[in-house]
Design a protein around this motif. Structure first.
Motif, short mmCIF file in Angstrom:
data_model
loop_
_atom_site.label_atom_id
_atom_site.label_comp_id
_atom_site.label_asym_id
_atom_site.label_seq_id
_atom_site.Cartn_x
_atom_site.Cartn_y
_atom_site.Cartn_z
N SER A 21 0.82 -1.20 0.00
CA SER A 21 0.00 0.00 0.00
C SER A 21 0.86 1.26 0.00
CB SER A 21 -0.95 0.00 1.20
OG SER A 21 -1.97 -0.96 1.01
N LEU A 22 1.99 1.23 0.71
CA LEU A 22 2.92 2.36 0.68
C LEU A 22 3.44 2.61 -0.73
CD1 LEU A 22 5.31 2.33 3.77
CD2 LEU A 22 3.77 4.13 3.03
N ARG A 23 3.81 1.53 -1.42
CA ARG A 23 4.28 1.68 -2.81
C ARG A 23 3.18 2.29 -3.68
NH1 ARG A 23 6.75 -3.02 -1.38
NH2 ARG A 23 5.18 -4.34 -2.36
N ALA A 24 1.93 1.92 -3.43
CA ALA A 24 0.82 2.50 -4.19
C ALA A 24 0.71 4.00 -3.91
CB ALA A 24 -0.49 1.78 -3.86
N LEU A 25 0.84 4.39 -2.65
CA LEU A 25 0.79 5.81 -2.30
C LEU A 25 1.95 6.57 -2.94
CD1 LEU A 25 -0.17 5.56 1.47
CD2 LEU A 25 -1.63 6.33 -0.42
N GLU A 26 3.12 5.97 -2.97
CA GLU A 26 4.26 6.60 -3.63
C GLU A 26 4.02 6.73 -5.13
OE1 GLU A 26 7.21 3.90 -2.13
OE2 GLU A 26 7.56 5.12 -0.33
N ALA A 27 3.36 5.74 -5.71
CA ALA A 27 3.01 5.82 -7.14
C ALA A 27 2.04 6.98 -7.38
CB ALA A 27 2.41 4.50 -7.62
N LEU A 28 1.07 7.17 -6.49
CA LEU A 28 0.15 8.30 -6.62
C LEU A 28 0.92 9.62 -6.61
CD1 LEU A 28 -2.95 7.51 -4.38
CD2 LEU A 28 -2.84 7.61 -6.87
N ASP A 29 1.91 9.70 -5.74
CA ASP A 29 2.76 10.89 -5.68
C ASP A 29 3.48 11.13 -7.01
OD1 ASP A 29 2.67 12.44 -3.40
OD2 ASP A 29 4.71 11.93 -2.77
N ARG A 30 4.06 10.06 -7.56
CA ARG A 30 4.77 10.17 -8.85
C ARG A 30 3.80 10.57 -9.96
NH1 ARG A 30 7.01 5.39 -7.01
NH2 ARG A 30 5.75 4.15 -8.44
N ILE A 31 2.64 9.97 -9.97
CA ILE A 31 1.64 10.26 -11.01
C ILE A 31 1.24 11.73 -10.95
CG2 ILE A 31 -0.72 9.77 -11.76
CD1 ILE A 31 -0.16 6.82 -10.74
N SER A 32 1.02 12.24 -9.74
CA SER A 32 0.68 13.66 -9.58
C SER A 32 1.80 14.55 -10.09
CB SER A 32 0.39 13.97 -8.11
OG SER A 32 -0.77 13.32 -7.70
N ALA A 33 3.03 14.17 -9.81
CA ALA A 33 4.19 14.98 -10.24
C ALA A 33 4.39 14.95 -11.75
CB ALA A 33 5.45 14.48 -9.53
N HIS A 34 3.86 13.92 -12.41
CA HIS A 34 4.04 13.77 -13.86
C HIS A 34 2.76 14.03 -14.64
CE1 HIS A 34 7.57 11.51 -12.29
NE2 HIS A 34 8.16 12.28 -13.18
N GLY A 35 1.94 14.92 -14.16
CA GLY A 35 0.76 15.33 -14.91
C GLY A 35 -0.40 14.37 -14.91
N ASP A 42 3.95 2.33 -12.41
CA ASP A 42 3.04 2.94 -11.44
C ASP A 42 1.76 2.11 -11.31
OD1 ASP A 42 4.73 5.15 -10.96
OD2 ASP A 42 3.83 6.29 -12.60
N LEU A 43 1.23 1.67 -12.45
CA LEU A 43 0.02 0.84 -12.41
C LEU A 43 0.27 -0.46 -11.66
CD1 LEU A 43 -1.33 1.43 -16.03
CD2 LEU A 43 -2.26 2.34 -13.88
N GLU A 44 1.45 -1.03 -11.84
CA GLU A 44 1.81 -2.25 -11.11
C GLU A 44 1.83 -1.98 -9.60
OE1 GLU A 44 5.70 -5.06 -10.77
OE2 GLU A 44 5.06 -4.51 -12.80
N ASP A 45 2.41 -0.84 -9.21
CA ASP A 45 2.44 -0.48 -7.80
C ASP A 45 1.04 -0.23 -7.26
OD1 ASP A 45 5.19 -0.75 -7.63
OD2 ASP A 45 5.59 1.40 -7.85
N LEU A 46 0.19 0.42 -8.05
CA LEU A 46 -1.18 0.69 -7.62
C LEU A 46 -1.96 -0.61 -7.37
CD1 LEU A 46 -2.18 3.67 -9.94
CD2 LEU A 46 -1.59 3.77 -7.50
#
Length: 190
Positions: A21-35, A42-46
């Motif tokens: 779940s932490l990796r999923a939250l980190e992916a959300l952070d990356r997705i937000s930073a990349h538009g 990222d989808l794999e982490d989600l």
């Protein structure tokens, strides 16, 4: 003694699920930073999102070792209001294992449902959407009260309509669904 080997399914432990779940939250952070556009990784982490439920020990006051590390990372990733919401969600935010979702689909298919508008109430990350057999022609609507989880569901199921609302407040017209499939929480919590 059976001639057939038993299938053994090993479920990951709570720390493994919390780290997923932490990796999923980190992916959300990356997705937000990349538009807002998720990369395949990222989808794999989600897909590792197990919800807030397995993270309950990370919110405990006397947390130690791995739980302290996970809790500190949550505090770094989430603003205080989202952190409070996450902690309040821990009693009910446990998601359906894929095997259970697949078994429910067998039942629904046995009832003749293989197309139409399908509702997944309390959808979490969309376990029943993900478990739908490939030949099901569904127009999905998911309802998820937690904003972080609703966002994850929308990223994992971009063609679905995900409503971030409590089920009782979701504006769904009467007789607008052909089927409902899900595993909603039944707790007496607000």
């Amino acid at each position: 003694v059976s001639r057939y080997p038993r299938e053994v399914t090993v479920r990951p432990g709570p720390i493994t699920r919390a780290r997923g779940s932490l990796r999923a939250l980190e992916a959300l952070d990356r997705i937000s930073a990349h538009g807002g556009i998720p990369a395949p990784s990222d989808l794999e982490d989600l897909q590792g999102w197990a919800g807030w439920g397995p993270m309950a020990p990370a919110f405990a006051r006397g947390r130690k070792d791995a739980w302290r590390e996970i809790g500190e990372r949550l505090e770094w990733l989430l603003p205080p209001d989202q952190l409070r919401e996450a902690e309040q969600a821990t009693p009910n935010a446990f998601y359906t294992p894929p095997g259970l979702a697949a078994a429910c689909w067998q039942i629904l298919r046995g009832l003749g449902c293989d197309r139409g508008r399908i509702l997944e109430p309390g959808c979490g990350a969309g376990a029943f959407m993900a478990a739908a057999p490939g030949d099901v022609d569904a127009t999905w609507v998911g309802v998820e009260r937690d904003p972080v989880t609703a966002r994850i569901a929308q990223l994992l199921h971009p063609s679905a309509r995900i409503i971030n609302e409590r089920m009782q407040n979701a504006a769904l017209p009467a007789h607008s669904m052909d089927a409902v499939i899900g595993n909603v929480p039944f707790g007496e919590t607000p």
